[in-house]
Design an enzyme around this catalytic site. Structure first.
Site, mmCIF file in Angstrom:
data_model
loop_
_atom_site.group_PDB
_atom_site.id
_atom_site.type_symbol
_atom_site.label_atom_id
_atom_site.label_comp_id
_atom_site.label_asym_id
_atom_site.label_seq_id
_atom_site.Cartn_x
_atom_site.Cartn_y
_atom_site.Cartn_z
ATOM 1 N N LYS A 169 -3.626 -18.442 31.613
ATOM 2 C CA LYS A 169 -3.626 -18.921 30.223
ATOM 3 C C LYS A 169 -4.962 -19.510 29.744
ATOM 4 O O LYS A 169 -5.018 -20.188 28.717
ATOM 5 C CB LYS A 169 -2.538 -19.960 30.060
ATOM 6 C CG LYS A 169 -2.748 -21.195 30.905
ATOM 7 C CD LYS A 169 -1.858 -22.313 30.428
ATOM 8 C CE LYS A 169 -2.326 -23.648 30.957
ATOM 9 N NZ LYS A 169 -1.631 -24.753 30.364
ATOM 10 N N SER A 227 2.683 -17.762 22.353
ATOM 11 C CA SER A 227 1.653 -18.694 21.898
ATOM 12 C C SER A 227 1.296 -18.459 20.444
ATOM 13 O O SER A 227 1.329 -17.316 19.969
ATOM 14 C CB SER A 227 0.397 -18.498 22.763
ATOM 15 O OG SER A 227 -0.722 -19.135 22.191
ATOM 16 N N THR A 277 -1.402 -18.299 19.358
ATOM 17 C CA THR A 277 -2.606 -17.477 19.353
ATOM 18 C C THR A 277 -2.297 -16.056 18.893
ATOM 19 O O THR A 277 -3.181 -15.325 18.456
ATOM 20 C CB THR A 277 -3.256 -17.499 20.758
ATOM 21 O OG1 THR A 277 -4.626 -17.144 20.661
ATOM 22 C CG2 THR A 277 -2.538 -16.627 21.719
ATOM 23 N N TYR A 289 -6.218 -13.156 26.701
ATOM 24 C CA TYR A 289 -5.040 -14.043 26.907
ATOM 25 C C TYR A 289 -4.082 -13.890 25.723
ATOM 26 O O TYR A 289 -2.909 -13.560 25.898
ATOM 27 C CB TYR A 289 -5.487 -15.496 27.056
ATOM 28 C CG TYR A 289 -4.394 -16.485 26.726
ATOM 29 C CD1 TYR A 289 -4.370 -17.130 25.494
ATOM 30 C CD2 TYR A 289 -3.367 -16.746 27.628
ATOM 31 C CE1 TYR A 289 -3.352 -18.004 25.175
ATOM 32 C CE2 TYR A 289 -2.347 -17.615 27.314
ATOM 33 C CZ TYR A 289 -2.351 -18.247 26.084
ATOM 34 O OH TYR A 289 -1.326 -19.114 25.758
ATOM 35 N N LYS A 334 -0.222 -11.908 25.259
ATOM 36 C CA LYS A 334 1.008 -12.496 24.689
ATOM 37 C C LYS A 334 1.555 -11.578 23.582
ATOM 38 O O LYS A 334 2.744 -11.329 23.480
ATOM 39 C CB LYS A 334 0.725 -13.886 24.114
ATOM 40 C CG LYS A 334 0.319 -14.929 25.149
ATOM 41 C CD LYS A 334 1.465 -15.263 26.084
ATOM 42 C CE LYS A 334 1.099 -16.395 27.031
ATOM 43 N NZ LYS A 334 2.173 -16.695 27.998
ATOM 44 N N ASN A 373 -0.149 -26.355 20.427
ATOM 45 C CA ASN A 373 -1.041 -26.874 21.489
ATOM 46 C C ASN A 373 -0.329 -27.895 22.370
ATOM 47 O O ASN A 373 -0.245 -29.060 22.000
ATOM 48 C CB ASN A 373 -2.299 -27.473 20.840
ATOM 49 C CG ASN A 373 -3.197 -26.395 20.289
ATOM 50 O OD1 ASN A 373 -2.795 -25.608 19.437
ATOM 51 N ND2 ASN A 373 -4.431 -26.331 20.804
ATOM 52 N N LEU A 419 -8.807 -29.369 24.852
ATOM 53 C CA LEU A 419 -9.317 -30.647 24.335
ATOM 54 C C LEU A 419 -8.766 -31.872 25.060
ATOM 55 O O LEU A 419 -9.542 -32.691 25.581
ATOM 56 C CB LEU A 419 -9.009 -30.756 22.835
ATOM 57 C CG LEU A 419 -9.502 -32.055 22.172
ATOM 58 C CD1 LEU A 419 -11.019 -32.160 22.206
ATOM 59 C CD2 LEU A 419 -8.983 -32.172 20.737
ATOM 60 N N PRO A 469 -17.262 -19.775 20.290
ATOM 61 C CA PRO A 469 -16.908 -18.434 19.793
ATOM 62 C C PRO A 469 -15.398 -18.183 19.887
ATOM 63 O O PRO A 469 -14.771 -18.535 20.882
ATOM 64 C CB PRO A 469 -17.665 -17.488 20.744
ATOM 65 C CG PRO A 469 -18.777 -18.304 21.295
ATOM 66 C CD PRO A 469 -18.282 -19.725 21.354
HETATM 67 C C1 WQD Z 1 -8.406 -27.374 20.442
HETATM 68 C C2 WQD Z 1 -9.498 -27.837 19.490
HETATM 69 C C3 WQD Z 1 -11.589 -26.715 19.831
HETATM 70 C C4 WQD Z 1 -12.312 -28.432 23.818
HETATM 71 C C5 WQD Z 1 -5.875 -22.560 23.207
HETATM 72 C C6 WQD Z 1 -5.023 -21.300 23.257
HETATM 73 C C7 WQD Z 1 -3.569 -21.666 23.090
HETATM 74 C C8 WQD Z 1 -3.192 -22.617 24.190
HETATM 75 C C9 WQD Z 1 -4.058 -23.877 24.063
HETATM 76 C C10 WQD Z 1 -2.631 -22.207 26.479
HETATM 77 C C11 WQD Z 1 -10.346 -26.686 18.956
HETATM 78 C C12 WQD Z 1 -11.722 -28.202 20.140
HETATM 79 C C13 WQD Z 1 -11.745 -28.106 22.607
HETATM 80 C C14 WQD Z 1 -13.530 -29.153 23.853
HETATM 81 C C15 WQD Z 1 -13.548 -29.213 21.454
HETATM 82 N N1 WQD Z 1 -3.390 -21.981 25.446
HETATM 83 N N2 WQD Z 1 -12.353 -28.499 21.446
HETATM 84 N N3 WQD Z 1 -14.106 -29.522 22.663
HETATM 85 O O1 WQD Z 1 -8.274 -23.247 21.488
HETATM 86 O O2 WQD Z 1 -6.570 -24.402 19.948
HETATM 87 O O3 WQD Z 1 -5.759 -23.134 21.941
HETATM 88 O O4 WQD Z 1 -5.443 -23.475 24.192
HETATM 89 O O5 WQD Z 1 -1.679 -22.899 26.595
HETATM 90 O O6 WQD Z 1 -2.786 -20.489 23.177
HETATM 91 O O7 WQD Z 1 -5.389 -20.461 22.168
HETATM 92 O O8 WQD Z 1 -6.968 -25.275 22.275
HETATM 93 O O9 WQD Z 1 -7.576 -27.409 23.327
HETATM 94 O O10 WQD Z 1 -9.109 -25.406 23.657
HETATM 95 O O11 WQD Z 1 -9.015 -26.532 21.429
HETATM 96 O O12 WQD Z 1 -14.076 -29.563 20.379
HETATM 97 O O13 WQD Z 1 -14.110 -29.469 24.944
HETATM 98 O O14 WQD Z 1 -10.392 -28.685 20.191
HETATM 99 O O15 WQD Z 1 -12.733 -26.231 19.140
HETATM 100 O O16 WQD Z 1 -10.697 -26.994 17.613
HETATM 101 P P1 WQD Z 1 -6.995 -23.989 21.319
HETATM 102 P P2 WQD Z 1 -8.192 -26.172 22.774
#
Ligand code: WQD
Length: 335
Positions: free
Chosen positions: A84, A124, A126, A149, A153, A179, A200, A294
């Site tokens: 994932k 998801s 996504t 990924y 899905k 999320n 995050l 990206p």
């Molecule tokens: C959230 C926000 C980042 C990290 C993905 C998958 C989803 C699920 C969760 C699996 C965004 C910002 C993040 C960091 C940051 N996958 N960010 N600094 O991309 O919304 O979702 O993960 O369960 O299916 O698509 O989640 O937590 O990576 O990002 O600023 O170090 O936090 O740009 O805005 P995302 P995320």
């Protein structure tokens, strides 16, 4: 009759297993520990004081998977097994398509062979790609996924729709997670990604714990209230309870294939999350504004009305719960 939980030692799978056991359900877990640890199984038993059967197998191994169905009376399957990590999927598309899609096909073929037709799929948000409208409802267009990924899905959802068209005796629930964050209140289980976290919240808690130097905020020039990305963060225990409600629907309703968003319906930005975490825990989170990541989109949050109306489910936990429960977990595993 048992519920088969694939990937039950993983983040969402372990929290859902806890809720299943708390409901008095019989559970069989399969996991190959590709993205989880054996000690999680003991933690589930410690939390629930309940036991369950476990098989350390790869769900791609049809012979071993059939043995699970031979040895247990399986009523329904919840499929959490799957890779994932968005970034990793871009680097390893073949591994992601083989594990996630071929794994789901082998699982569904085995279910068909043993006439087990209730299936709950961990999908998801996504799959919506760049959402056409916000908040996102289940009938929003899907597609335009930006990584293997998310595409895996999407493909599995299509496979499930085609499977149901071919045989309407299946009972299928597709659950689109937004999320997932947080941890069980005991602090015994939680999200422990291997290596440097992509997501995050795991990153924030490791900065607060002094394990990582500072958070990089991926862009502050999005068209949002503070320029940083907005997402629908949902507590993993709320997510787990949504699976129980989906199972109950498959057990009592007519045959069908049902799609539900599992989100809170509220969007928080990256800086909102930093602030909420600091207020909830009293810990400082050092961060710097960095360039965009990206493939990221500006805003993504759900309209969770359909799950409330049809499953009688809605998220209960607050952002403070998500932050405090995440922090408690990292404190426990740090020791
Ligand atoms: C959230 C926000 C980042 C990290 C993905 C998958 C989803 C699920 C969760 C699996 C965004 C910002 C993040 C960091 C940051 N996958 N960010 N600094 O991309 O919304 O979702 O993960 O369960 O299916 O698509 O989640 O937590 O990576 O990002 O600023 O170090 O936090 O740009 O805005 P995302 P995320």
């Amino acid at each position: 009759m048992a519920i088969l939980v694939t990937g039950g030692a993983g983040y969402i799978g372990s929290h859902t297993t806890v809720e299943l056991l708390n409901e008095g359900r019989e559970v069989v877990i399969i996991d190959n520990f590709a993205n989880s640890k054996p000690e999680v199984l003991d933690k589930i038993k410690e939390i629930t004081k309940k036991d369950f059967k476990f098989y350390q197998i790869d769900y791609l191994d049809k012979e071993k998977l059939e043995k699970v169905f031979e040895e247990n009376k399986i009523e329904a399957v919840m499929n959490f097994a799957g890779y994932k990590a968005v970034g990793e999927s871009v680097k390893k598309p073949l591994e992601y398509y083989e594990n996630n899609i071929s794994g789901a096909i082998v699982l569904l073929q085995t279910m068909q062979k043993y006439n087990v037709k209730k299936f709950i799929f961990s999908s998801s948000a996504t799959v919506y790609g760049e959402p056409e409208t916000i908040p996102i409802t289940e009938n929003c267009k899907t597609g335009g996924t930006t990584n293997p990924y998310g595409t895996s899905k999407l493909f599995i959802e299509q496979i499930l729709q085609d499977l149901y068209k071919s045989d309407s005796t299946w009972d299928i629930a597709i659950l689109r997670y937004f999320n997932p964050v947080g941890a069980h209140k005991s602090g015994l289980i939680g999200e422990e990604p291997q290596g440097i976290p992509n997501n995050l919240m795991p990153y924030i808690v490791r900065v607060a714990a002094g394990q990582l130097e500072q958070l990089s905020v991926f862009g502050n020039d999005y068209d949002t209230h503070d320029g940083t990305g907005v997402r629908d963060y949902i507590h993993v225990v709320d997510l787990a309870k949504g699976h129980i409600k989906a199972l109950e629907k498959l057990e009592k309703e007519e045959k069908g294939i049902f799609v539900y968003n599992l989100g809170t319906g509220v969007g928080y930005s990256v800086l909102d999350m930093v602030k909420a975490f600091e207020e909830a825990t009293g810990e400082k989170v050092k961060y710097k504004i960095d360039c965009r990541r990206p493939g990221d989109i500006a805003i993504c949050y759900s309209n969770p009305k359909k799950a409330k109306q049809e499953l009688g489910w809605e998220a209960q936990k607050t952002l403070k719960d998500m932050c405090q429960d995440s922090w408690r977990y990292i404190q426990k595993i740090k020791k």
